[in-house]
Design an enzyme around this catalytic site. Sequence first.
Site, short mmCIF file in Angstrom:
data_model
loop_
_atom_site.label_atom_id
_atom_site.label_comp_id
_atom_site.label_asym_id
_atom_site.label_seq_id
_atom_site.Cartn_x
_atom_site.Cartn_y
_atom_site.Cartn_z
N SER A 1 36.21 56.54 26.79
CA SER A 1 34.84 56.79 27.15
C SER A 1 34.65 58.35 27.14
O SER A 1 35.26 59.00 27.49
CB SER A 1 34.40 56.32 28.48
OG SER A 1 32.81 56.87 28.88
N TYR B 1 35.67 56.35 37.57
CA TYR B 1 35.54 55.53 36.12
C TYR B 1 36.10 56.69 35.11
O TYR B 1 36.91 56.23 34.10
CB TYR B 1 34.24 54.89 35.97
CG TYR B 1 34.09 54.53 34.52
CD1 TYR B 1 34.55 53.20 34.18
CD2 TYR B 1 33.59 55.16 33.57
CE1 TYR B 1 34.40 52.76 32.83
CE2 TYR B 1 33.27 54.66 32.37
CZ TYR B 1 33.63 53.36 31.78
OH TYR B 1 33.69 53.07 30.47
#
Length: 249
Positions: A144, A158
């Site tokens: 990501s 995250y």
Amino acid sequence: MAEKLILVTGGGRGIGAACALLAAERGYTVCINYHSDAGAAAAVVAAIESAGASALAIQADVSNEAEVLRMFGQIDERFGRFDALINNAGVLAPQMRVEQMDAARINRILATNVTGSFLCAREAVRRMSTRHGGGGGAIVNISSRAAVLGSPGEYVDYAASKAALDALTTGLAKEVAQEQIRVNGVRPGLIHTRMHASGGEPGRVGRLQSSVPMGRGGEAAEVARAALWLLSAEASYTTGSFIDVSGGR
């Protein structure tokens, strides 16, 4: 020659489903791993089969070592080969600052996003490496842009898990480069998927898309095309690399 076999973790929806569908289109037999949404995984299998390709859905929690071993055992028994892995399974928790996070939340994120990716990569290497009699292969880790940007005020845990996935990509790529295995990463930016809802803000892409140089959120299929390119022979001299699919963000 038998069709190549690919495993896509978290393949029932979003980016994983897009990767599974495109892999089937590119000639792979597709194993779709899912955690709990059997209906979504079955729908992807049905779509692949209706297009004339082969697919199988396998339930497993990738953070659980015994379940990962069971899943790979099923693949061995059913197909007897392993050629490619897309480590896509990932979880997100509701948006909050680091000062609000407890250990249970952090460990849950790391268990799936980091430990799960390590375990699946380990089993894939054991099957693909020429050191173990395999014929080589490729791994793509779905990271990501959060790994680079940090996701302040939303989910730094995250982001940290995806930064760890990037380190796995770099280190493993060097470790198995001479064993005919390539390992690369794709870092999606703001992509239209249901994952944002699990972070507590279904409309997050709409809120933030003005910060994207291209002025829009991305589609899961755009991420899948990058992943499948990295798996393909066209990327034969590419390992330990990353493609940012983020509209310039």
